[in-house]
Design a protein around this motif. Sequence first.
Motif, short mmCIF file in Angstrom:
data_model
loop_
_atom_site.label_atom_id
_atom_site.label_comp_id
_atom_site.label_asym_id
_atom_site.label_seq_id
_atom_site.Cartn_x
_atom_site.Cartn_y
_atom_site.Cartn_z
N ALA A 54 0.66 -1.11 -0.26
CA ALA A 54 0.08 -0.01 0.03
C ALA A 54 0.94 1.33 -0.04
CB ALA A 54 -1.01 -0.15 1.22
N GLU A 55 1.80 1.12 0.63
CA GLU A 55 3.03 2.23 0.73
C GLU A 55 3.40 2.48 -0.71
OE1 GLU A 55 7.16 3.17 2.91
OE2 GLU A 55 5.56 2.21 4.11
N TYR A 56 3.71 1.62 -1.39
CA TYR A 56 4.36 1.61 -2.48
C TYR A 56 3.39 2.31 -3.64
CZ TYR A 56 5.54 -0.09 -7.11
OH TYR A 56 6.07 -0.04 -8.54
N ASP B 283 -8.18 3.47 -7.13
CA ASP B 283 -9.19 4.26 -6.56
C ASP B 283 -8.56 5.02 -5.22
OD1 ASP B 283 -11.74 5.48 -6.25
OD2 ASP B 283 -12.32 3.96 -5.04
N LYS B 284 -8.55 4.00 -4.40
CA LYS B 284 -7.92 4.37 -2.84
C LYS B 284 -6.68 3.44 -2.44
CE LYS B 284 -12.42 4.17 -1.31
NZ LYS B 284 -13.46 4.18 -0.30
N VAL B 285 -6.04 4.20 -1.66
CA VAL B 285 -4.98 3.32 -1.00
C VAL B 285 -5.03 3.74 0.54
CG1 VAL B 285 -2.45 2.95 -0.83
CG2 VAL B 285 -3.35 3.15 -3.09
N ASN B 286 -5.11 2.70 1.38
CA ASN B 286 -5.04 3.04 2.64
C ASN B 286 -4.02 2.32 3.20
OD1 ASN B 286 -5.50 2.97 5.67
ND2 ASN B 286 -7.86 2.70 5.40
N ILE B 287 -3.09 3.39 3.58
CA ILE B 287 -1.61 2.93 4.08
C ILE B 287 -1.80 2.00 5.61
CG2 ILE B 287 0.53 3.63 4.79
CD1 ILE B 287 0.46 5.85 3.09
N GLU B 288 -2.89 2.48 6.41
CA GLU B 288 -2.87 1.95 7.96
C GLU B 288 -3.40 0.62 7.91
OE1 GLU B 288 -5.44 4.77 9.42
OE2 GLU B 288 -3.81 6.41 9.46
N SER B 289 -4.27 0.16 6.73
CA SER B 289 -4.93 -1.13 6.89
C SER B 289 -4.32 -1.94 5.77
CB SER B 289 -6.47 -0.98 6.42
OG SER B 289 -6.73 -0.52 5.10
N GLY B 290 -3.66 -1.23 4.77
CA GLY B 290 -2.89 -2.17 3.68
C GLY B 290 -3.73 -2.47 2.50
#
Length: 179
Positions: A73-75, A145-152
């Motif tokens: 997700a971070e990537y 669409d969306k990237v949630n770094i906290e949940s991956g």
Amino acid sequence: FALGQKAYATFSSPIRRISDYINQRIFKDSRKYGDKFARDKWEPKLELLAKMATDSELRADKVEMIMDDLKKAEYMTRYPKGTVFNAILYEVTDEFMRVILPNMVMGKIYYNPNYHKLGKDGFSLYNIKNNHQFLVGDDIEVCLDKVNIESGEITFTKNKNGEYKYEEEKKGKTKVKTR
């Protein structure tokens, strides 16, 4: 059986796995004090130790998967929303499709269950409006669409034209495939 022994154990490195360390301890006790001593000492403990080792390994595997998802997700944050990717559909459920990109990043595409039905085979999804069929293993073009770094969690949507596009190469041209 191939060794001609009644019992045997194998191990690699005690740093890697607790079960390997236990095998080494049993082996040392057996060599130093005899098989009966080792059996009497370790047999009552082995069931609990095996359960603890398995539980620890499962926890470690779960943490590893979570960390992989977080790093992926971070990537993906380097790509702006709407970036188009070619992906492979690898799972369909009642709520979403799972896709995987060539770089092994996985994500979900949520769909409206009022317009799609899961196939009886569990490997296909049908669009009720246009009778389009999605099959596991199909190439599909998706937009980030969306990237949630906290949940991956990484979520994709239809491509920029508002549709799911399957690609089939014929003589250098991309053609939308219908089924």
